[in-house]
Design a protein around this motif. Structure first.
Motif: not given
Length: 513
Positions: A242-246, A267-276, A294-295, A304-305
């Protein structure tokens, strides 16, 4: 259940199970519980009681995790502060939340002793805190669901930092939803990439502890070192990342996802900004058997989504949706009011909650609002939060009912008389095969305002202005076509790994980046 009850439960059920790995320091559930009891006894000896706040100025250590558990055990709320903060800012945060004491690791304690700014709150070395505890140690405090569990301070880049106050109810609503969604079990090994003062770490720690899994702390020096990160995932046998996309983008750009995927990763989860979207496709190709999620959610609501990448996304050219409500929350958009007499006012709220009224796919853009169990208690020292939380983010409802992120309301600008959401242009730019990352800012004001794009190339060089204009014209209305472009080796990042727009604008206005 509260977030402080997970470790004691697993310490009793499987005491020898690995709980925390921080380099060579590998701590079982029984040892973590023992350390937490000793720290809790130390806190009580120093006068910390239920309802107090404890600032935790410490790095990625197992002892830091034990101190968090100790605070929860005595009913205090912990306030994690990054080691990157200077002592003066630590004292500022401690004053703001009226902390009973500041617990620091040896490195930070030494920095405080050398710093000329006088401490305003009692400072305790984390190693001294872990005093011998009487057997069986202090009895755990049983908090109410709405008692504060931890405070996460915002970056404060535009003013004084604000402490987001999260309760046990807030945390457990998210952790239990996330743990169930990913079926976290004792066989799992979660990575903790985010610093403890960033809300992504809440999943890493407490989803692991709820499921009896282990959490492996990524050392700060490896946080943005792609070779070390790729090695960490393999050598530690990480099953959930789990990390930010960057961070994922760094590994992709270095070709570190080529070859066989990490054998344990599921499983790979990303959040915090838009993943290209290009990176999403590259991840799917490199890790075909790994779930990609994508969280979305600000610190004030946690996640929340949620949206999980599926087969239908194979040919997607638009950014991924941020999905549907998570953690028991209700999420909806409040359309922006018509202005300047143009168009009719929009009075439909496109509800995402089951059974909510609204229409999908009409391209209406509105502010994203959230209500439910993860919404914060409020900002420390301010009136309690009431009603839905206004995120300041803009979204729209796709035809399939999923929520799409459009941009920030406070980033929105008027250019040539039209509303512009820079994030929407950035999403188009990073879809270009020769663009690895992009940031769009508005420079100038009034009639002189122009859209300026800073592009990080995916190869030797990014596309030129004419090519960028042609690319934008294929995907955007005319008024959203950029006026100028500038190459850069990288975009400035905040401590949490997001694009630092304030630093970028300052550099551009000063002749950079």
């Amino acid at each position: 259940m509260t977030i402080g009850s997970y470790v004691p439960a697993w310490a009793a059920r499987r005491p020898d199970g690995l709980a925390v790995a921080a380099g060579p320091d590998r701590v079982s559930y029984a040892e973590l519980e023992h350390r937490a009891r000793r720290c809790a006894a130390g806190l009580l000896h120093l006068g910390v009681r239920a309802g107090d706040r404890m600032v935790l100025w410490s790095g990625k250590r197992a002892s830091t995790v034990a101190a968090m558990q100790a605070a929860l055990r005595v009913g205090a709320a912990y306030v994690p502060v990054s080691t990157a903060n200077p002592p003066a800012r630590v004292w500022q945060i401690a004053r703001d939340c009226a902390a009973a004491l500041v617990v620091a690791d040896p490195d930070c304690a030494e920095r405080a002793r050398r710093d000329p700014s006088p401490p305003t709150t009692r400072l305790v070395d984390i190693e001294v805190l872990a005093c011998p505890a009487p057997a069986p140690g202090p009895q755990p405090h049983l908090p109410a669901a709405d008692d504060p569990a931890y405070l996460l301070y915002t970056s404060g880049s535009t003013g004084a930092p604000k402490g987001v106050c999260l309760s046990h109810r807030n945390a457990t609503a998210f952790v239990e939803w996330a743990g169930d969604l990913l079926a976290v079990a004792p066989t799992d090994r979660l990575a903790n990439h985010a610093p403890f003062n960033f809300d992504l770490s809440v999943f890493d720690l407490y989803a692991a502890f709820r499921g009896g899994a282990s959490v492996h702390l990524v050392p700060p020096e490896a946080a943005y070192a792609p070779v070390q990160l790729a090695r960490f995932i393999r050598e530690e046998g990480i099953t959930i990342w789990y990390s930010v996309p960057s961070v994922l983008a760094l590994m992709i750009r270095e070709g570190l996802l080529d070859g066989a995927p990490p054998p344990a990763l599921r499983a790979c989860v990303f959040a915090g900004e838009v993943m290209p979207i290009r990176h999403v496709h590259q991840l799917r190709a490199a890790w075909p058997g790994v779930r990609l999620l994508n969280w979305y959610g600000p610190t004030e609501t946690n996640v929340c989504t949620s949206y999980e990448v599926g087969d239908a996304d194979a040919g997607r050219t638009r950014p991924l949706p941020i999905g549907r409500p998570a953690s028991g929350d209700r999420v909806w958009i409040e359309p922006l009011p018509a202005e300047d007499g143009q168009g009719a006012p929009v009075d439909v709220v496109a509800g995402l909650a089951p059974g909510a009224a609204g229409r999908n796919g009409d391209d209406t853009v509105g502010e994203i609002l959230v209500s439910g169990p993860t919404v914060m208690l409020g900002y420390w020292g301010r009136p309690p939060h009431r009603g839905p939380y206004r995120t300041g983010d803009l979204g729209r409802i796709a035809p399939d009912g999923n929520l799409e992120y459009v941009g920030r309301r406070d980033d929105m600008a008027k250019v040539r008389g039209n509303r512009i959401e820079p994030a929407e242009i950035e999403a188009v730019l990073v879809a270009h095969p020769r663009v690895a990352a992009a940031a769009v800012v508005v420079l100038g004001t009034g009639i002189a305002a122009r859209l300026h794009a800073v592009l990080v190339p995916a190869g030797d060089r990014p596309p030129g202005l004419l090519e960028v204009k042609r690319w934008c014209a294929q995907h955007l209305p005319t008024y959203m076509i950029v006026d100028s472009v500038q190459p850069a080796e990288k975009l400035p990042l905040t401590a949490n790994g997001k694009t630092d727009r304030a630093a970028l604008v300052a550099a551009l206005e000063g002749g950079g980046p």
